[in-house]
Write an enzyme that holds these catalytic residues in place. Structure first.
Site, PDB file in Angstrom:
ATOM      1  N   HIS A 121       0.814  -1.224   0.000  1.00 46.01           N
ATOM      2  CA  HIS A 121       0.000   0.000   0.000  1.00 46.01           C
ATOM      3  C   HIS A 121       0.844   1.269   0.000  1.00 46.01           C
ATOM      4  O   HIS A 121       0.375   2.326   0.417  1.00 46.01           O
ATOM      5  CB  HIS A 121      -0.954   0.001   1.203  1.00 46.01           C
ATOM      6  CG  HIS A 121      -2.019  -1.051   1.109  1.00 46.01           C
ATOM      7  ND1 HIS A 121      -2.650  -1.585   2.212  1.00 46.01           N
ATOM      8  CD2 HIS A 121      -2.570  -1.661   0.045  1.00 46.01           C
ATOM      9  CE1 HIS A 121      -3.538  -2.489   1.820  1.00 46.01           C
ATOM     10  NE2 HIS A 121      -3.509  -2.562   0.517  1.00 46.01           N
ATOM     11  N   CYS A 129       3.313  13.843  -7.017  1.00 43.07           N
ATOM     12  CA  CYS A 129       2.426  14.858  -7.565  1.00 43.07           C
ATOM     13  C   CYS A 129       1.518  14.184  -8.592  1.00 43.07           C
ATOM     14  O   CYS A 129       2.018  13.557  -9.538  1.00 43.07           O
ATOM     15  CB  CYS A 129       3.252  15.965  -8.218  1.00 43.07           C
ATOM     16  SG  CYS A 129       2.210  17.189  -9.041  1.00 43.07           S
ATOM     17  N   CYS A 132       2.034  16.311 -12.294  1.00 43.28           N
ATOM     18  CA  CYS A 132       3.202  16.170 -13.193  1.00 43.28           C
ATOM     19  C   CYS A 132       4.028  14.929 -12.872  1.00 43.28           C
ATOM     20  O   CYS A 132       5.078  14.724 -13.464  1.00 43.28           O
ATOM     21  CB  CYS A 132       4.067  17.426 -13.145  1.00 43.28           C
ATOM     22  SG  CYS A 132       4.973  17.604 -11.592  1.00 43.28           S
ATOM     23  N   CYS A 150       4.181  20.754  -4.913  1.00 41.40           N
ATOM     24  CA  CYS A 150       5.142  20.207  -5.870  1.00 41.40           C
ATOM     25  C   CYS A 150       6.131  21.302  -6.276  1.00 41.40           C
ATOM     26  O   CYS A 150       5.700  22.379  -6.709  1.00 41.40           O
ATOM     27  CB  CYS A 150       4.391  19.673  -7.084  1.00 41.40           C
ATOM     28  SG  CYS A 150       5.489  19.092  -8.382  1.00 41.40           S
ATOM     29  N   CYS A 153       5.429  21.895 -10.289  1.00 42.82           N
ATOM     30  CA  CYS A 153       4.228  22.500 -10.890  1.00 42.82           C
ATOM     31  C   CYS A 153       3.362  23.245  -9.873  1.00 42.82           C
ATOM     32  O   CYS A 153       2.357  23.850 -10.256  1.00 42.82           O
ATOM     33  CB  CYS A 153       3.404  21.439 -11.628  1.00 42.82           C
ATOM     34  SG  CYS A 153       2.553  20.321 -10.507  1.00 42.82           S
ATOM     35  N   ASN A 216      -2.009 -13.265  15.816  1.00 41.57           N
ATOM     36  CA  ASN A 216      -2.958 -12.162  16.006  1.00 41.57           C
ATOM     37  C   ASN A 216      -3.463 -12.226  17.438  1.00 41.57           C
ATOM     38  O   ASN A 216      -3.431 -13.280  18.076  1.00 41.57           O
ATOM     39  CB  ASN A 216      -4.128 -12.314  15.013  1.00 41.57           C
ATOM     40  CG  ASN A 216      -4.853 -11.005  14.751  1.00 41.57           C
ATOM     41  OD1 ASN A 216      -5.266 -10.329  15.688  1.00 41.57           O
ATOM     42  ND2 ASN A 216      -5.005 -10.636  13.489  1.00 41.57           N
TER      43      ASN A 216
HETATM   44  P1  NAD Z   1      -6.614  -4.021  10.490  1.00 41.49           P
HETATM   45  O1  NAD Z   1      -6.659  -2.772  11.298  1.00 41.49           O
HETATM   46  O2  NAD Z   1      -7.771  -4.409   9.677  1.00 41.49           O
HETATM   47  O3  NAD Z   1      -6.305  -5.266  11.444  1.00 41.49           O
HETATM   48  C1  NAD Z   1      -5.303  -5.233  12.416  1.00 41.49           C
HETATM   49  C2  NAD Z   1      -5.220  -6.615  13.021  1.00 41.49           C
HETATM   50  O4  NAD Z   1      -4.161  -6.617  13.951  1.00 41.49           O
HETATM   51  C3  NAD Z   1      -6.499  -7.027  13.770  1.00 41.49           C
HETATM   52  O5  NAD Z   1      -6.862  -8.327  13.345  1.00 41.49           O
HETATM   53  C4  NAD Z   1      -6.061  -7.024  15.245  1.00 41.49           C
HETATM   54  O6  NAD Z   1      -6.694  -8.049  15.986  1.00 41.49           O
HETATM   55  C5  NAD Z   1      -4.576  -7.300  15.122  1.00 41.49           C
HETATM   56  N1  NAD Z   1      -3.757  -6.783  16.220  1.00 41.49           N
HETATM   57  C6  NAD Z   1      -3.868  -5.587  16.868  1.00 41.49           C
HETATM   58  N2  NAD Z   1      -2.878  -5.472  17.782  1.00 41.49           N
HETATM   59  C7  NAD Z   1      -2.128  -6.592  17.686  1.00 41.49           C
HETATM   60  C8  NAD Z   1      -0.947  -7.055  18.378  1.00 41.49           C
HETATM   61  N3  NAD Z   1      -0.331  -6.336  19.334  1.00 41.49           N
HETATM   62  N4  NAD Z   1      -0.462  -8.275  18.051  1.00 41.49           N
HETATM   63  C9  NAD Z   1      -1.071  -9.027  17.093  1.00 41.49           C
HETATM   64  N5  NAD Z   1      -2.169  -8.637  16.410  1.00 41.49           N
HETATM   65  C10 NAD Z   1      -2.679  -7.437  16.709  1.00 41.49           C
HETATM   66  O7  NAD Z   1      -5.261  -3.912   9.650  1.00 41.49           O
HETATM   67  P2  NAD Z   1      -4.891  -4.458   8.217  1.00 41.49           P
HETATM   68  O8  NAD Z   1      -5.381  -5.853   8.083  1.00 41.49           O
HETATM   69  O9  NAD Z   1      -3.442  -4.172   8.066  1.00 41.49           O
HETATM   70  O10 NAD Z   1      -5.725  -3.524   7.230  1.00 41.49           O
HETATM   71  C11 NAD Z   1      -5.887  -2.124   7.475  1.00 41.49           C
HETATM   72  C12 NAD Z   1      -5.369  -1.179   6.404  1.00 41.49           C
HETATM   73  O11 NAD Z   1      -5.009   0.061   7.033  1.00 41.49           O
HETATM   74  C13 NAD Z   1      -4.145  -1.668   5.727  1.00 41.49           C
HETATM   75  O12 NAD Z   1      -4.342  -1.474   4.375  1.00 41.49           O
HETATM   76  C14 NAD Z   1      -2.985  -0.775   6.208  1.00 41.49           C
HETATM   77  O13 NAD Z   1      -2.291  -0.270   5.075  1.00 41.49           O
HETATM   78  C15 NAD Z   1      -3.646   0.417   6.824  1.00 41.49           C
HETATM   79  N6  NAD Z   1      -3.007   0.782   8.120  1.00 41.49           N
HETATM   80  C16 NAD Z   1      -1.662   0.925   8.216  1.00 41.49           C
HETATM   81  C17 NAD Z   1      -1.091   1.227   9.452  1.00 41.49           C
HETATM   82  C18 NAD Z   1       0.407   1.361   9.552  1.00 41.49           C
HETATM   83  O14 NAD Z   1       1.075   1.647   8.560  1.00 41.49           O
HETATM   84  N7  NAD Z   1       0.966   1.114  10.743  1.00 41.49           N
HETATM   85  C19 NAD Z   1      -1.889   1.422  10.567  1.00 41.49           C
HETATM   86  C20 NAD Z   1      -3.262   1.299  10.417  1.00 41.49           C
HETATM   87  C21 NAD Z   1      -3.823   0.974   9.175  1.00 41.49           C
END
Ligand code: NAD
Length: 248
Positions: A121, A129, A132, A150, A153, A216
């Site tokens: 992601h 940008c 451009c 940017c 531009c 998880n």
């Molecule tokens: P999600 O929020 O849907 O799920 C997070 C999962 O992590 C849940 O199933 C939860 O039970 C589990 N979890 C929470 N704390 C935990 C821990 N300490 N140990 C183990 N498991 C734990 O996240 P997703 O499936 O990654 O999808 C969400 C979207 O949001 C993604 O596309 C992501 O790009 C984006 N996002 C990114 C960030 C980041 O970059 N840190 C943060 C939040 C959301």
């Protein structure tokens, strides 16, 4: 199966595997202080993702979307890799883990020392940008709460993260699919496994007979279906313990 037995079973699978990969999600960064956006107190309580995370909204009103982005930056700017990120980097250093496919945009795998990271992601530490196509890295994405412009531009720039309505970067998608096809074991770490197409990666691996090890705090959409071993607990604790068992 109790936690220690689940960890031992997973360690055995990993020791026998030739091609281990990992898919990570927001859960791995929770112990670094970045809330997953779905939980109480998360960003999507304040901002409707259907509006604020959609590319059409950014094109129409980038200033409004930057309000949300600045809140996101506030949540993430002091975050550092936690023991779970570090354990994955160690597994790679030892030649056991071939790649991390991450849905996260926080750069924490790279900061922990992981080298082969596929950013499904995108990454909030790069700007692009839309006008451009100029791109640049950002050391610290703060900008004093003024949307960055940017230098070529003058249009408001966008973090190079995938918004709803945007394509997954084709290279990342292809490489993830190839990795899933090659894997004989996959760690699915801290993801609810519902955001498509990232959620298809464990299924592709499973179709190719990979063992699925899920880590998880709670059961997810895949736990009762394709998961072979479910390790329930905070990954900041369970991943370092798994590393210990794999290396013993
Ligand atoms: P999600 O929020 O849907 O799920 C997070 C999962 O992590 C849940 O199933 C939860 O039970 C589990 N979890 C929470 N704390 C935990 C821990 N300490 N140990 C183990 N498991 C734990 O996240 P997703 O499936 O990654 O999808 C969400 C979207 O949001 C993604 O596309 C992501 O790009 C984006 N996002 C990114 C960030 C980041 O970059 N840190 C943060 C939040 C959301």
């Amino acid at each position: 199966m109790d936690l220690e037995n689940a960890l031992k079973t997973a360690a055995d699978i990993i020791k026998k595997s030739n091609y281990l990969i990992a898919l990570t999600g927001a859960g791995i960064s929770v112990e670094s202080g970045i809330p997953d956006f779905r939980s109480a107190g998360g960003l999507w309580e304040k901002y409707d993702p259907a509006v604020y995370a959609h590319i059409d909204s950014f094109r129409r009103n980038p200033e409004m979307i930057w309000e949300m982005l600045f809140d996101m930056i506030d949540l993430t700017k002091n975050a550092r890799p936690n023991p779970a990120h570090i354990a994955l980097a160690e597994l790679e250093k030892k030649g056991i883990l071939k790649a991390v496919i991450t849905q996260n945009i926080d750069n924490l795998h790279q900061e922990a020392g992981s080298l082969n990271v596929i950013e499904f992601h995108g990454n909030a530490h790069r700007l692009e940008c839309l006008e451009c196509h100029y791109e640049e890295p950002v050391e610290s994405p703060d900008f004093g709460r003024k949307p960055p412009r940017c230098p070529q531009c003058g249009k408001i720039m966008k973090p190079q993260v995938v918004f709803f309505g945007e394509m997954i970067p084709p290279d990342a998608l292809l490489e993830s699919q190839m990795l899933a096809n090659s894997a004989d074991a996959i760690l699915v770490v801290g993801t609810s496994a519902v955001v498509y197409p990232a959620s298809s990666i464990p299924y592709i691996a499973k179709q190719n007979r990979a063992k699925v090890i899920e880590m998880n705090v709670e059961r997810t959409a895949i736990t009762g279906s394709i998961t072979d071993v479910f390790i329930q607990g905070k990954v900041g604790h369970t991943l370092p313990r798994l590393l210990e068992l794999v290396c013993s």
